[in-house]
Write a protein that holds these residues in place. Sequence first.
Motif, short mmCIF file in Angstrom:
data_model
loop_
_atom_site.label_atom_id
_atom_site.label_comp_id
_atom_site.label_asym_id
_atom_site.label_seq_id
_atom_site.Cartn_x
_atom_site.Cartn_y
_atom_site.Cartn_z
N GLY A 161 -12.99 -9.40 1.58
CA GLY A 161 -13.89 -8.99 2.51
C GLY A 161 -15.14 -9.13 2.04
O GLY A 161 -15.91 -9.33 3.23
N TRP A 162 -15.08 -9.97 1.03
CA TRP A 162 -16.30 -10.30 0.36
C TRP A 162 -17.66 -11.96 0.83
O TRP A 162 -18.59 -11.81 1.84
CB TRP A 162 -16.87 -10.26 -1.14
N LEU A 163 -16.33 -12.11 1.35
CA LEU A 163 -16.23 -13.84 2.19
C LEU A 163 -16.83 -13.25 3.75
O LEU A 163 -17.45 -14.12 4.14
CB LEU A 163 -15.11 -14.58 1.90
N MET A 164 -15.80 -12.04 3.95
CA MET A 164 -16.18 -12.07 5.82
C MET A 164 -17.36 -11.65 5.66
O MET A 164 -18.54 -11.73 6.93
CB MET A 164 -15.05 -10.95 5.55
N LEU A 165 -18.00 -10.56 4.43
CA LEU A 165 -19.33 -10.13 4.42
C LEU A 165 -19.95 -11.48 4.31
O LEU A 165 -21.10 -11.23 5.31
CB LEU A 165 -19.88 -9.21 3.70
N LEU A 166 -20.08 -12.26 3.69
CA LEU A 166 -21.37 -13.11 2.89
C LEU A 166 -21.25 -14.18 5.11
O LEU A 166 -22.23 -14.23 4.98
CB LEU A 166 -20.75 -14.75 2.58
N VAL A 167 -20.07 -14.00 5.29
CA VAL A 167 -19.77 -14.95 6.66
C VAL A 167 -21.14 -14.36 7.38
O VAL A 167 -21.84 -15.20 8.68
CB VAL A 167 -18.60 -15.20 7.21
N LEU A 168 -20.94 -12.98 7.81
CA LEU A 168 -21.78 -12.59 8.70
C LEU A 168 -22.57 -12.08 8.37
O LEU A 168 -23.84 -12.44 9.28
CB LEU A 168 -20.89 -10.79 9.39
N ALA A 169 -23.33 -12.11 7.37
CA ALA A 169 -24.74 -12.32 7.08
C ALA A 169 -25.60 -13.27 6.94
O ALA A 169 -25.98 -13.43 7.57
CB ALA A 169 -24.73 -11.56 5.17
N THR A 170 -24.59 -14.03 6.37
CA THR A 170 -25.71 -15.73 6.69
C THR A 170 -25.63 -15.97 8.25
O THR A 170 -26.18 -16.96 9.15
CB THR A 170 -24.56 -16.54 6.24
N ALA A 171 -24.37 -15.84 9.47
CA ALA A 171 -24.47 -15.70 10.22
C ALA A 171 -25.54 -15.02 10.99
O ALA A 171 -26.12 -15.69 11.98
CB ALA A 171 -23.44 -15.45 11.38
N ALA A 172 -26.29 -13.81 10.65
CA ALA A 172 -27.25 -12.98 10.80
C ALA A 172 -28.17 -13.35 11.18
O ALA A 172 -29.19 -13.81 12.11
CB ALA A 172 -27.13 -11.88 10.89
N CYS A 173 -28.56 -14.46 9.31
CA CYS A 173 -30.04 -15.09 9.60
C CYS A 173 -29.41 -16.50 10.27
O CYS A 173 -31.44 -16.88 10.02
CB CYS A 173 -29.93 -14.81 7.80
N LEU A 174 -28.90 -16.80 10.48
CA LEU A 174 -28.96 -18.37 11.50
C LEU A 174 -29.15 -17.65 12.91
O LEU A 174 -30.04 -18.68 13.79
CB LEU A 174 -27.85 -18.99 11.47
N TYR A 175 -28.76 -16.76 13.49
CA TYR A 175 -28.75 -15.88 14.64
C TYR A 175 -30.03 -15.56 14.95
O TYR A 175 -30.79 -15.92 16.10
CB TYR A 175 -27.42 -14.60 15.16
N PHE A 176 -30.47 -14.67 14.34
CA PHE A 176 -31.94 -14.09 15.04
C PHE A 176 -32.83 -14.22 14.20
O PHE A 176 -32.62 -14.66 13.02
CB PHE A 176 -31.30 -12.81 13.89
N ALA A 177 -34.06 -15.00 15.24
CA ALA A 177 -34.90 -15.44 14.68
C ALA A 177 -35.65 -14.40 13.19
O ALA A 177 -36.38 -15.31 12.55
CB ALA A 177 -35.78 -16.06 15.45
N PRO A 178 -35.71 -13.27 13.65
CA PRO A 178 -36.85 -12.61 12.85
C PRO A 178 -36.82 -12.58 11.08
O PRO A 178 -37.06 -13.31 10.31
CB PRO A 178 -37.02 -11.33 12.79
N LEU A 179 -34.70 -12.77 11.30
CA LEU A 179 -34.16 -12.90 9.93
C LEU A 179 -34.15 -14.05 9.67
O LEU A 179 -34.78 -14.04 8.03
CB LEU A 179 -32.74 -12.68 10.06
N ALA A 180 -34.40 -14.96 10.47
CA ALA A 180 -34.78 -16.41 9.71
C ALA A 180 -35.54 -17.13 9.15
O ALA A 180 -35.70 -17.51 8.46
CB ALA A 180 -33.92 -17.74 11.33
N GLN A 181 -36.27 -16.63 9.52
CA GLN A 181 -37.89 -16.55 9.65
C GLN A 181 -38.12 -16.03 7.95
O GLN A 181 -38.55 -16.37 6.44
CB GLN A 181 -38.51 -16.39 10.00
N PHE A 182 -37.29 -14.55 7.89
CA PHE A 182 -37.53 -13.73 6.84
C PHE A 182 -37.44 -14.72 5.80
O PHE A 182 -37.39 -14.44 4.55
CB PHE A 182 -37.09 -12.02 6.73
N VAL A 183 -36.10 -14.95 5.90
CA VAL A 183 -35.35 -16.11 4.34
C VAL A 183 -35.77 -17.14 4.28
O VAL A 183 -35.42 -17.19 3.32
CB VAL A 183 -33.28 -15.62 5.27
N GLY A 184 -35.70 -17.94 5.51
CA GLY A 184 -36.12 -19.09 5.31
C GLY A 184 -35.38 -20.26 5.17
O GLY A 184 -33.37 -19.22 4.58
N ARG A 185 -35.21 -21.19 4.27
CA ARG A 185 -34.23 -22.42 3.89
C ARG A 185 -33.09 -22.28 4.39
O ARG A 185 -32.12 -22.20 4.14
CB ARG A 185 -34.12 -21.64 2.07
N ARG A 186 -33.17 -22.58 6.07
CA ARG A 186 -31.84 -22.71 6.88
C ARG A 186 -30.88 -23.65 6.50
O ARG A 186 -29.78 -23.09 6.23
CB ARG A 186 -32.49 -22.95 7.58
#
Length: 230
Positions: free
Chosen positions: A38-63
Amino acid sequence: MRSTAGSTTPTGTARRPEPSGRVRRFGPAQRMVHRATGWLMLLVLATAACLYFAPLAQFVGRRDLVAAVHEWSGVCLPVPLLLGLLSREFRADLRRLNRFAVYDRQWLRAVRQRRKSPQARPAGKFNAGQKIYAGWIAGAVLVMMFTGLLMWFIGLLPSVSRTSAIFVHDILAWVIAVVLIGHLRKAYRDPEARLGMRTGYVSRSWAARHHSRWLREDAPEGAGDEADGT
């Protein structure tokens, strides 16, 4: 004394006594595999969101770092399950999930007809919906890993274009996200099920109401009538 069908404990093996009014649903192996996956799946989805959505990618940085975490957490997704195979109880649960009984079809008919009584929805340790979900998510994870590796290692399979792999990967990611939200919603609405995954034990009344066949299958020889409450 012979072992009962579906039993996860060899005959003669001592087990810790169950708390009064409760029944053991999951051992440490099942709970740890579920938690780690479950934790690995949530980590995969969270990082995927940071890579997919430009506002999140800009907020998090370190692509590059986020992409590395996404890739390795995806590769590690099957690891908890593979380690769980060392447990006899976990292997027994996998066999249960892989076996569709006659009463599982009755459970699905009751769902289609929106009948919610325990008599209309008989279930073993896992109901038909849980079995379908487990099989679907396992297949989806394999497809996601395969398409992800094709994107990661360009040229791994020249006959499949990277564009096709990206398309399948992205579409399936959205479907997995929706299905997981449904899974979490069902878990939120059933605190007893969450307690069983957290502590390993559920109330006998809950088990009799939602998984009556499980109590009957795992009852010691001669105790079937007691499990049914007669």
